[in-house]
Design a protein around this motif. Sequence first.
Motif, short mmCIF file in Angstrom:
data_model
loop_
_atom_site.label_atom_id
_atom_site.label_comp_id
_atom_site.label_asym_id
_atom_site.label_seq_id
_atom_site.Cartn_x
_atom_site.Cartn_y
_atom_site.Cartn_z
N GLU A 135 -7.33 -6.45 0.99
CA GLU A 135 -6.96 -6.55 2.40
C GLU A 135 -6.33 -7.93 2.64
N GLU B 139 -3.95 -12.74 7.72
CA GLU B 139 -3.26 -11.92 8.72
C GLU B 139 -1.97 -12.62 9.15
N LYS C 216 -1.75 -5.14 3.08
CA LYS C 216 -2.70 -4.70 2.07
C LYS C 216 -1.94 -4.68 0.75
N ASP D 88 0.80 -1.23 0.00
CA ASP D 88 0.00 0.00 0.00
C ASP D 88 0.84 1.28 0.00
#
Length: 159
Positions: A62, A69, A128, A18
């Motif tokens: 995401e 994650e 991201k 990002d």
Amino acid sequence: MRIEKNTVVSLNYELTDDTGKILEKTDTPISYLHGGYGGIFPLVEEALHEMEAGHSCSVSMEPEDTFGEYDAELIRVEPRSSFPDDVVVGMHFEGGAEGSDDIIIYQVTEVADDTVIVDGNHPFAGMKLIFACTVTEVRPATAEEITHQHVHGAHGHEH
């Protein structure tokens, strides 16, 4: 030809974080079988649906849309004796929990005299990502590609 289920899509892409840092970039097109076969991120596949050769798109994703994650529990400290003598940072090893058929690829992140630290997270976990691509070709998939659920031949898988 439009991108639809059971078409083979070839594309050039650039994957950035990002901040705009390039993480991956194709030198030659990659190909995947379109239609929910898991050959590309689902959000990218959705964005490409009904496009044609020459079209471009950029999809912001995401962590839950890509590699998940970051999971601190996937960091393991192992005895140095469990590894070959020539182990170095960056090497990859397969591993998994005892009694489980799930295989995790671990990357060596640190080597000490008595221990080796390995990380089972994908290098892009927790990030991201932006996937920008340009479609270079769209063709009908062969019956064999549909049966095997992946691309064969140029830019794909050879049997």
